[in-house]
Design an enzyme around this catalytic site. Structure first.
Site, mmCIF file in Angstrom:
data_model
loop_
_atom_site.group_PDB
_atom_site.id
_atom_site.type_symbol
_atom_site.label_atom_id
_atom_site.label_comp_id
_atom_site.label_asym_id
_atom_site.label_seq_id
_atom_site.Cartn_x
_atom_site.Cartn_y
_atom_site.Cartn_z
ATOM 1 N N ARG A 150 106.940 28.786 5.833
ATOM 2 C CA ARG A 150 106.340 29.965 6.468
ATOM 3 C C ARG A 150 106.472 31.188 5.564
ATOM 4 O O ARG A 150 107.500 31.363 4.901
ATOM 5 C CB ARG A 150 107.033 30.266 7.807
ATOM 6 C CG ARG A 150 106.730 29.225 8.839
ATOM 7 C CD ARG A 150 107.187 29.605 10.239
ATOM 8 N NE ARG A 150 107.223 28.394 11.055
ATOM 9 C CZ ARG A 150 106.134 27.828 11.579
ATOM 10 N NH1 ARG A 150 104.955 28.396 11.426
ATOM 11 N NH2 ARG A 150 106.234 26.706 12.267
ATOM 12 N N ASP A 151 105.440 32.014 5.579
ATOM 13 C CA ASP A 151 105.480 33.271 4.833
ATOM 14 C C ASP A 151 106.558 34.176 5.431
ATOM 15 O O ASP A 151 106.685 34.303 6.644
ATOM 16 C CB ASP A 151 104.106 33.957 4.889
ATOM 17 C CG ASP A 151 103.978 35.027 3.825
ATOM 18 O OD1 ASP A 151 103.185 34.849 2.893
ATOM 19 O OD2 ASP A 151 104.692 36.056 3.923
ATOM 20 N N ILE A 152 107.331 34.804 4.567
ATOM 21 C CA ILE A 152 108.453 35.639 5.027
ATOM 22 C C ILE A 152 107.967 36.925 5.714
ATOM 23 O O ILE A 152 108.666 37.468 6.569
ATOM 24 C CB ILE A 152 109.391 35.959 3.837
ATOM 25 C CG1 ILE A 152 110.795 36.292 4.300
ATOM 26 C CG2 ILE A 152 108.822 37.059 2.938
ATOM 27 C CD1 ILE A 152 111.825 36.298 3.169
ATOM 28 N N HIS A 186 97.395 30.181 1.051
ATOM 29 C CA HIS A 186 97.745 30.738 2.355
ATOM 30 C C HIS A 186 96.969 30.001 3.449
ATOM 31 O O HIS A 186 95.742 29.829 3.329
ATOM 32 C CB HIS A 186 97.338 32.218 2.455
ATOM 33 C CG HIS A 186 98.071 33.142 1.535
ATOM 34 N ND1 HIS A 186 99.105 33.951 1.954
ATOM 35 C CD2 HIS A 186 97.913 33.413 0.216
ATOM 36 C CE1 HIS A 186 99.548 34.686 0.940
ATOM 37 N NE2 HIS A 186 98.842 34.372 -0.132
ATOM 38 N N ASN A 208 94.866 34.160 -3.401
ATOM 39 C CA ASN A 208 94.746 35.452 -4.065
ATOM 40 C C ASN A 208 94.888 35.188 -5.562
ATOM 41 O O ASN A 208 95.797 34.457 -5.977
ATOM 42 C CB ASN A 208 95.843 36.406 -3.592
ATOM 43 C CG ASN A 208 95.658 36.821 -2.136
ATOM 44 O OD1 ASN A 208 94.524 36.932 -1.663
ATOM 45 N ND2 ASN A 208 96.743 37.027 -1.424
ATOM 46 N N VAL A 267 102.898 37.137 -6.023
ATOM 47 C CA VAL A 267 103.803 36.089 -6.518
ATOM 48 C C VAL A 267 102.989 35.219 -7.470
ATOM 49 O O VAL A 267 102.014 34.566 -7.053
ATOM 50 C CB VAL A 267 104.394 35.247 -5.371
ATOM 51 C CG1 VAL A 267 105.225 34.098 -5.928
ATOM 52 C CG2 VAL A 267 105.245 36.122 -4.443
ATOM 53 N N HIS A 286 99.786 29.421 -4.926
ATOM 54 C CA HIS A 286 100.034 29.093 -3.520
ATOM 55 C C HIS A 286 98.759 29.289 -2.721
ATOM 56 O O HIS A 286 97.934 30.146 -3.039
ATOM 57 C CB HIS A 286 101.168 29.950 -2.939
ATOM 58 C CG HIS A 286 100.984 31.417 -3.161
ATOM 59 N ND1 HIS A 286 101.301 32.033 -4.360
ATOM 60 C CD2 HIS A 286 100.496 32.387 -2.359
ATOM 61 C CE1 HIS A 286 101.031 33.319 -4.265
ATOM 62 N NE2 HIS A 286 100.520 33.557 -3.065
#
Ligand code: 5GP
Ligand code: ZN
Length: 110
Positions: A30-32, A103, A88, A97, A101
């Site tokens: 999970r995204d922080i 999303h 992105n 980052v 990755h």
């Protein structure tokens, strides 16, 4: 592995990040700082800076990331309601980052 890359640390289990799924090629967590009710990241174990840095040999991992995103959406019960898959790319594209990755974002209330 890039020494100061946070996602390299996460994929190696060097942070207390809980994996929703993992295999020899990628991890899912999970995204922080979630931007949506369901906000999950699908991250290859291999350090690739961004989509710009993909080579022919990375085509399998990209298709696997998309397949795992689909499976994760099902587990998170957002398949039917719908979701976004987002890369992105570099600073102008919102990347902060610099370890590839994908999303997975969804779960909006109607
Ligand atoms: P980007 O803008 O680079 O596409 O997205 C990076 C995402 O990673 C951001 O949404 C950010 O909240 C998330 N993130 C950054 N550091 C960490 C971390 O240490 N743990 C987790 N779970 N997510 C992180
Ligand atoms: Zn990395």
């Amino acid at each position: 592995m890039t020494a100061d890359c946070i996602f390299c640390k996460i994929v190696k289990g060097e942070t207390p990040t809980e994996f929703l799924y993992q295999n020899e090629n990628l991890v899912v967590f999970r995204d922080i700082r979630p931007h949506t009710p369901v906000h999950i990241l699908i991250v290859p174990r291999k350090h690739i800076r961004s989509i710009n840095d993909l080579t022919e040999t990375d085509s399998r991992i990209i298709s696997e990331m998309i397949f795992v995103a689909k499976e994760t959406a099902k587990k998170e019960s957002v398949s039917a309601s719908g979701y976004k898959l987002l890369f992105n790319v570099e600073r102008g594209g919102g990347q902060v980052v610099f370890h590839l990755h994908l999303h997975l974002m969804g779960g909006w209330k109607r």
